[in-house]
Design an enzyme around this catalytic site. Structure first.
Site, PDB file in Angstrom:
ATOM      1  N   GLU A   1      16.528 -21.018 -29.885  1.00  0.00           N
ATOM      2  CA  GLU A   1      15.663 -21.595 -30.916  1.00  0.00           C
ATOM      3  C   GLU A   1      14.496 -20.673 -31.235  1.00  0.00           C
ATOM      4  OE1 GLU A   1      13.280 -25.653 -32.181  1.00  0.00           O
ATOM      5  OE2 GLU A   1      13.942 -25.447 -30.100  1.00  0.00           O
ATOM      6  N   ASN A   2      13.892 -20.088 -30.208  1.00  0.00           N
ATOM      7  CA  ASN A   2      12.770 -19.173 -30.436  1.00  0.00           C
ATOM      8  C   ASN A   2      13.219 -17.920 -31.182  1.00  0.00           C
ATOM      9  OD1 ASN A   2       9.934 -19.768 -28.850  1.00  0.00           O
ATOM     10  ND2 ASN A   2      11.654 -20.945 -28.068  1.00  0.00           N
TER      11      ASN A   2
END
Length: 148
Positions: free
Chosen positions: A60-61
């Site tokens: 996600e990052n």
């Protein structure tokens, strides 16, 4: 994809990326970005394996970094993250995440992220959707333009 300016923002203050040991890397491909993360006491389970949650956080990052690189001045937030973990990784190894842009819309970006161990074996595959938001001051300017 050039992520150097985003790395400077990430490293200004403690956050999840720095806490888990994520390192973001620029690539020559404009639709792809990359990150590595050493498996250690910051991101492993009590049993000594990389936490699935840490793998999802890495994906996600990384997708967020990619969307930010594509949309300077915008805020990019994950709205959907789903993944499958297919292999365990032991403490001491380093994983590499490769994010490939599937769809770039005005408000939504879709990414596929493959995470591999140091042998190149897939350990997780993750699908991430990011929502692209204008900062509040930009929204006010947009609203003023619409009213004119």
């Amino acid at each position: 994809m050039d992520v150097e300016w985003i790395k400077e923002i990430i490293n200004r203050q403690p956050n999840l990326s720095t806490a888990l040991g994520m390192e973001f890397i620029s690539t020559p491909d404009e639709d792809m970005c990359m990150a590595t993360m050493k498996v250690d006491d910051r991101n492993r389970q009590p049993f000594g394996f990389l936490s699935g949650g840490a793998s999802l956080a890495l994906a996600e990052n990384l997708a967020g970094v990619g969307s930010s690189a594509l949309c300077p001045g915008k805020i990019c937030v994950g709205i959907s993250v789903s993944g499958q973990h297919v292999k365990a990784v032991v403490e001491g190894d380093t994983v590499t995440a490769m994010a490939h842009l599937v769809q770039k819309g005005r408000k939504l970006h879709v990414w596929n992220v493959d995470i591999t161990d140091s042998s190149g074996d897939i350990i997780s595959t993750v699908h991430v959707t990011n929502y692209i938001v204008s900062p509040k001051k930009d929204k006010e300017k947009d609203k003023e333009k619409e009213e004119k």
